[in-house]
Design a protein around this motif. Structure first.
Motif, PDB file in Angstrom:
ATOM      1  N   ILE A  87     -19.218  40.009  22.343  1.00 19.98           N
ATOM      2  CA  ILE A  87     -18.570  41.328  22.319  1.00 19.98           C
ATOM      3  C   ILE A  87     -19.249  42.297  21.362  1.00 19.98           C
ATOM      4  CG2 ILE A  87     -16.347  40.397  23.032  1.00 19.98           C
ATOM      5  CD1 ILE A  87     -15.376  40.893  20.105  1.00 19.98           C
ATOM      6  N   LYS A  88     -20.081  41.781  20.465  1.00 24.47           N
ATOM      7  CA  LYS A  88     -20.795  42.658  19.534  1.00 24.47           C
ATOM      8  C   LYS A  88     -22.184  43.035  20.034  1.00 24.47           C
ATOM      9  CE  LYS A  88     -17.602  43.228  16.573  1.00 24.47           C
ATOM     10  NZ  LYS A  88     -17.081  44.576  16.319  1.00 24.47           N
ATOM     11  N   THR A  89     -22.642  42.373  21.097  1.00 23.50           N
ATOM     12  CA  THR A  89     -23.997  42.648  21.583  1.00 23.50           C
ATOM     13  C   THR A  89     -24.062  43.036  23.055  1.00 23.50           C
ATOM     14  OG1 THR A  89     -24.385  40.301  22.049  1.00 23.50           O
ATOM     15  CG2 THR A  89     -25.072  41.125  19.878  1.00 23.50           C
ATOM     16  N   LEU A  90     -23.057  42.697  23.844  1.00 23.79           N
ATOM     17  CA  LEU A  90     -23.094  42.948  25.291  1.00 23.79           C
ATOM     18  C   LEU A  90     -21.981  43.914  25.703  1.00 23.79           C
ATOM     19  CD1 LEU A  90     -23.512  39.237  26.425  1.00 23.79           C
ATOM     20  CD2 LEU A  90     -25.320  40.958  26.220  1.00 23.79           C
ATOM     21  N   PRO A  91     -22.331  45.099  26.177  1.00 29.32           N
ATOM     22  CA  PRO A  91     -21.297  46.053  26.596  1.00 29.32           C
ATOM     23  C   PRO A  91     -20.347  45.493  27.659  1.00 29.32           C
ATOM     24  CG  PRO A  91     -23.415  47.142  26.437  1.00 29.32           C
ATOM     25  CD  PRO A  91     -23.668  45.664  26.260  1.00 29.32           C
ATOM     26  N   ASP A  94     -17.855  43.342  25.903  1.00 28.67           N
ATOM     27  CA  ASP A  94     -16.966  44.238  25.165  1.00 28.67           C
ATOM     28  C   ASP A  94     -15.902  44.827  26.090  1.00 28.67           C
ATOM     29  OD1 ASP A  94     -16.062  46.136  23.079  1.00 28.67           O
ATOM     30  OD2 ASP A  94     -17.103  47.611  24.318  1.00 28.67           O
ATOM     31  N   ASN A 111     -13.075  48.054  20.561  1.00 25.65           N
ATOM     32  CA  ASN A 111     -14.062  47.247  19.854  1.00 25.65           C
ATOM     33  C   ASN A 111     -15.362  48.045  19.859  1.00 25.65           C
ATOM     34  OD1 ASN A 111     -15.261  44.718  18.783  1.00 25.65           O
ATOM     35  ND2 ASN A 111     -16.388  44.790  20.689  1.00 25.65           N
ATOM     36  N   THR A 112     -16.147  47.879  18.833  1.00 24.19           N
ATOM     37  CA  THR A 112     -17.428  48.565  18.769  1.00 24.19           C
ATOM     38  C   THR A 112     -18.549  47.553  18.952  1.00 24.19           C
ATOM     39  OG1 THR A 112     -16.508  50.186  17.246  1.00 24.19           O
ATOM     40  CG2 THR A 112     -18.898  50.025  17.329  1.00 24.19           C
ATOM     41  N   VAL A 113     -19.389  47.779  19.945  1.00 22.88           N
ATOM     42  CA  VAL A 113     -20.578  46.949  20.110  1.00 22.88           C
ATOM     43  C   VAL A 113     -21.501  47.311  18.953  1.00 22.88           C
ATOM     44  CG1 VAL A 113     -22.562  46.432  21.570  1.00 22.88           C
ATOM     45  CG2 VAL A 113     -20.332  46.821  22.613  1.00 22.88           C
ATOM     46  N   ASP A 114     -21.734  46.358  18.075  1.00 23.58           N
ATOM     47  CA  ASP A 114     -22.526  46.615  16.869  1.00 23.58           C
ATOM     48  C   ASP A 114     -23.149  45.306  16.395  1.00 23.58           C
ATOM     49  OD1 ASP A 114     -23.606  47.303  14.423  1.00 23.58           O
ATOM     50  OD2 ASP A 114     -21.722  47.989  13.549  1.00 23.58           O
ATOM     51  N   PRO A 115     -24.404  45.084  16.747  1.00 23.79           N
ATOM     52  CA  PRO A 115     -25.062  43.838  16.354  1.00 23.79           C
ATOM     53  C   PRO A 115     -25.113  43.615  14.836  1.00 23.79           C
ATOM     54  CG  PRO A 115     -26.329  44.936  18.051  1.00 23.79           C
ATOM     55  CD  PRO A 115     -25.256  45.894  17.626  1.00 23.79           C
TER      56      PRO A 115
END
Length: 144
Positions: A87-91, A94, A111-115
């Protein structure tokens, strides 16, 4: 053997309360920078989630020994870490996560996609380490 108390201890419960307070009052309040509230939830959530999930697993299916309980925390840490990474790397992940939470909570969740949030994955190691320590103590006290 009685089940080991993994989640129902002060630190994991405090982390869960911190996530709830952070997500419901601090985020978006303007009093705390957004980047900090986001990281705070990630760090606290990744610590308590494997312990909570393993404790629920133990309620449904008791472990035969303390080391089996610790292994369950490790499995839950892998599952939580995989989901968090997705969820942090794949839209797409997410979007699925936000849809699932909306269905569960009946309110929009963002949620924010944020690696860069992946730095919080270190908390999974601490969570598993806590479980191993607790289970070793339990085994040393006469638990199996």
């Amino acid at each position: 053997m009685g089940r080991p108390r993994l989640f129902t201890r002060a630190l994991p419960v405090a982390c869960m309360v911190l996530v709830a307070l952070n997500d419901h009052w601090l985020k978006g309040s303007g009093g705390v920078p957004g980047w900090l509230t986001g990281k705070l939830s990630d760090v606290a959530g990744l610590y308590f989630a494997p312990l909570l999930l393993a404790e629920l697993w133990l309620l449904v299916w008791p472990a035969s020994c303390a080391s089996a309980a610790a292994r369950r925390v490790a499995w839950m840490a892998l599952a939580v870490g995989g989901g968090f990474t997705a969820i942090k790397t794949l839209p797409e992940a997410d979007a699925l996560y936000e849809t699932w939470l909306f269905a569960l909570l009946r309110r929009p969740v963002r949620n924010t996609v944020d690696p860069t949030d992946l730095v919080a994955l270190v908390m999974l190691v601490l969570s598993v380490g806590t479980a191993q320590r607790l289970c070793r103590q339990r085994a040393g006290e006469g638990g199996v």
